[in-house]
Design a protein around this motif. Structure first.
Motif, PDB file in Angstrom:
ATOM      1  N   LYS A   1       0.619  -1.298   0.052  1.00 18.45           N
ATOM      2  CA  LYS A   1      -0.182   0.219  -0.043  1.00 18.45           C
ATOM      3  C   LYS A   1       0.863   1.222  -0.103  1.00 18.45           C
ATOM      4  O   LYS A   1       0.319   2.390  -0.171  1.00 18.45           O
ATOM      5  N   PHE A   2       2.059   1.197   0.147  1.00 18.51           N
ATOM      6  CA  PHE A   2       2.851   2.507   0.726  1.00 18.51           C
ATOM      7  C   PHE A   2       3.852   2.791  -0.310  1.00 18.51           C
ATOM      8  O   PHE A   2       4.170   3.956  -0.221  1.00 18.51           O
ATOM      9  N   ASP A   3       4.362   1.802  -1.225  1.00 15.04           N
ATOM     10  CA  ASP A   3       5.217   2.252  -2.241  1.00 15.04           C
ATOM     11  C   ASP A   3       4.678   3.317  -3.006  1.00 15.04           C
ATOM     12  O   ASP A   3       4.015   3.082  -3.932  1.00 15.04           O
ATOM     13  N   GLY A   4       5.110   4.433  -2.917  1.00 16.20           N
ATOM     14  CA  GLY A   4       4.738   5.561  -3.752  1.00 16.20           C
ATOM     15  C   GLY A   4       3.563   6.476  -2.951  1.00 16.20           C
ATOM     16  O   GLY A   4       3.880   7.797  -2.860  1.00 16.20           O
ATOM     17  N   PRO A   5       2.461   5.952  -2.544  1.00 15.25           N
ATOM     18  CA  PRO A   5       1.340   6.785  -1.889  1.00 15.25           C
ATOM     19  C   PRO A   5       1.781   7.538  -0.696  1.00 15.25           C
ATOM     20  O   PRO A   5       1.334   8.620  -0.616  1.00 15.25           O
ATOM     21  N   VAL A   6       2.624   6.972  -0.020  1.00 13.49           N
ATOM     22  CA  VAL A   6       3.185   7.529   1.075  1.00 13.49           C
ATOM     23  C   VAL A   6       3.616   8.963   0.983  1.00 13.49           C
ATOM     24  O   VAL A   6       3.417  10.136   1.402  1.00 13.49           O
ATOM     25  N   GLY A   7       4.491   9.182  -0.246  1.00 16.66           N
ATOM     26  CA  GLY A   7       5.130  10.366  -0.645  1.00 16.66           C
ATOM     27  C   GLY A   7       4.109  11.215  -1.348  1.00 16.66           C
ATOM     28  O   GLY A   7       4.098  12.409  -1.253  1.00 16.66           O
ATOM     29  N   VAL A   8       3.247  10.611  -2.072  1.00 18.52           N
ATOM     30  CA  VAL A   8       2.172  11.741  -2.674  1.00 18.52           C
ATOM     31  C   VAL A   8       1.158  12.198  -1.617  1.00 18.52           C
ATOM     32  O   VAL A   8       0.965  13.514  -1.478  1.00 18.52           O
ATOM     33  N   ILE A   9       0.531  11.418  -0.737  1.00 19.73           N
ATOM     34  CA  ILE A   9      -0.218  11.867   0.153  1.00 19.73           C
ATOM     35  C   ILE A   9       0.520  12.442   1.474  1.00 19.73           C
ATOM     36  O   ILE A   9      -0.088  13.378   1.875  1.00 19.73           O
ATOM     37  N   GLY A  10       1.503  12.073   1.813  1.00 15.72           N
ATOM     38  CA  GLY A  10       2.473  12.898   2.595  1.00 15.72           C
ATOM     39  C   GLY A  10       2.674  14.245   2.146  1.00 15.72           C
ATOM     40  O   GLY A  10       2.521  15.100   2.960  1.00 15.72           O
ATOM     41  N   ALA A  11       3.076  14.701   0.830  1.00 13.21           N
ATOM     42  CA  ALA A  11       3.037  15.802   0.503  1.00 13.21           C
ATOM     43  C   ALA A  11       1.865  16.647   0.378  1.00 13.21           C
ATOM     44  O   ALA A  11       2.137  17.812   0.628  1.00 13.21           O
ATOM     45  N   LEU A  12       0.769  15.875  -0.112  1.00 14.85           N
ATOM     46  CA  LEU A  12      -0.499  16.819  -0.059  1.00 14.85           C
ATOM     47  C   LEU A  12      -0.800  17.104   1.622  1.00 14.85           C
ATOM     48  O   LEU A  12      -1.226  18.258   1.795  1.00 14.85           O
ATOM     49  N   GLU A  13      -0.386  16.082   2.432  1.00 14.66           N
ATOM     50  CA  GLU A  13      -0.786  16.582   3.674  1.00 14.66           C
ATOM     51  C   GLU A  13       0.073  17.614   4.377  1.00 14.66           C
ATOM     52  O   GLU A  13      -0.398  18.674   4.843  1.00 14.66           O
ATOM     53  N   ALA A  14       1.401  17.802   3.835  1.00 18.49           N
ATOM     54  CA  ALA A  14       2.015  18.944   4.161  1.00 18.49           C
ATOM     55  C   ALA A  14       1.771  20.152   3.615  1.00 18.49           C
ATOM     56  O   ALA A  14       1.345  20.994   4.443  1.00 18.49           O
TER      57      ALA A  14
END
Ligand code: GLV
Ligand code: MN
Ligand code: MN
Length: 431
Positions: free
Chosen positions: A103-116
């Motif tokens: 679930k995390f390879d990629g989405p962590v960086g996209v949703i992490g950036a959106l959250e920031a």
């Protein structure tokens, strides 16, 4: 010693910003439900319906957050928060996945950036420069053998002829898919981003290896990214009857392929020491024709991935594999075709950003590790047009590209918090 917060205040940084953990994890879960399969695996191959749906959800989340959303012709998504002037700080990653990945390879960086970015927007601080949360299309090579497609186009690193041998398992050509999206040779320059419009690129990602967990570190600060060379090798022998063809009269393409697979492993092992370039070599896919129990395989096609943190070591191994393929074919009176897909240069990430992320970890007294990345990332391409930095969070048992891929949610949130603080510092330091 003044506290980190006092120091930030003196320098004018807003240091009170904290990401919303519940929202970050809820959105990550929402993305991972798209393409969910057996044992919690996730499959969102580039340009599949599931991958498209995940991008649509992201557009929705960005719009809901009040960002100005732009989608380029290939499907890269940019969610922009205006502020001050000059070039923007970009942060992101990808939403496509391997087959039966995590679930995390990629989405962590996209949703992490959106959250920031949305945390910064909500805080209503005076932002000295624009920010953009980004999702790049087609980072994974699983479908076409071609990796970091969207970021390569943004960085101006793709020529139409580079796509010639990029074909999926059903024979669909990447060039044809791009034509379907209206992307032709003439439109490639329009996908490029002006380097002057990017102040820096940051990517939060799971480590996908065992180092952070083994060393009990919370954050990885990435120094360099190993790059792949990828080839397809096709042996053509003679399909024939498995019962009537004497052993000495066969041209079995699968046996030729098997010898080459063993050679890839052997030569990569011989070059796997750090001083030899830490080479890794994998044959991850094989296609056989006709592929039935009672016929000698007439055709075997191998997908080969060779990586290293030094270009020289990688090319040495790739050349040895090619030479061995030709030798095997000649010994067995067969035809062999060697189809290069792509050869990338390993890249160093920006020294200033490495130091900045380190400093943030030190101020927070977080155990961190300075390390290279064995996996490929969009940062590899963005580093060609802007200073690029990467933040890793630990992977349980180092497993990735597997349904067993896992990162503790608290560690994901910590990584997103470090990303937020890095973005803010870059924005303010440049102002
Ligand atoms: C991307 O995950 C890669 O294959 O390195
Ligand atoms: Mn991956
Ligand atoms: Mn990835």
């Amino acid at each position: 010693m003044p506290s980190a917060r006092a120091k930030d205040k003196a320098r004018g940084f807003p240091s009170h910003l904290t990401i919303n953990k519940e929202r970050l994890l809820a959105d990550l879960n929402a993305i991972s439900r798209i393409g969910i399969g057996d044992r919690g695996s996730v499959t969102r191959l580039v340009f599949s319906v599931t991958e498209l749906r995940s991008r649509q959800l992201l557009v929705h989340l960005m719009t809901q957050a009040g960002l100005k959303v732009q989608v380029d012709r290939i499907g890269n998504i940019f969610g922009r928060l205006e502020g001050g002037g000059g070039p923007a700080v970009l942060a992101g990653s990808h939403l496509d996945s391997v087959v039966h990945g995590g679930k995390f390879d990629g989405p962590v960086g996209v949703i992490g950036a959106l959250e920031a970015v949305r945390t910064i927007k909500e805080s209503a601080i005076a932002l000295p420069c624009p920010l953009e949360a980004v999702c790049f299309v087609g980072e994974e090579s699983s479908r076409f053998g071609f990796s970091t497609l969207g970021s390569s186009l943004v960085a101006g690193q793709v020529r139409m002829k580079d796509l010639t041998n990029a074909v999926d398992a059903r024979g669909t050509k990447l060039e044809d898919v791009l034509a379907g999206l209206g992307v032709y040779r003439d439109s490639l320059p329009s996908l490029r981003r002006d380097p002057k419009s990017v102040r820096a690129y940051l990517e939060l990602h799971i480590e996908q290896g065992p180092v952070l967990e083994a060393k009990k570190k919370k954050i990885g600060v990435v120094t360099a990214i190993a790059a792949p060379t990828r080839l397809r090798v096709v042996f053509t022998g003679q399909a024939d009857h498995s019962g009537t063809t004497p052993m000495e009269m066969r041209k079995d393409a699968l046996v030729a392929a098997a010898l080459l697979i063993a050679h890839v492993e052997e030569t990569a092992r011989e070059n796997s020491a750090v001083e030899k370039g830490r080479v890794v070599g994998t044959v991850g896919a094989i296609k056989i024709d006709p592929g039935v129990i009672n016929a000698i395989p007439g055709k075997a096609e191998l997908s080969i991935d060779i990586r290293s943190i030094t270009a020289k070591a990688k090319e040495r191994v790739a050349r040895a594999v090619e030479a061995r393929a030709k030798e095997i074919a000649a010994d067995r009176g067969m035809k062999v075709e060697i189809l290069p897909i792509r050869s990338e240069e390993p890249v160093d990430l920006d020294a200033g950003l490495i130091r900045l992320i380190e400093e943030i970890c030190e101020e927070k007294k977080l155990p961190y590790e300075i390390m290279p990345s064995g996996a490929g990332h969009d940062a590899m391409q963005m580093a060609k047009i802007a200073p690029a930095g990467m933040i890793f969070v630990p992977s349980k048992k180092g497993i990735s590209h597997s349904p067993l891929e896992w990162t503790d949610p608290d560690e994901i949130c910590l990584g997103a918090q470090i990303l937020l603080e890095t973005i803010v510092r870059i924005a303010y330091e440049a102002s």
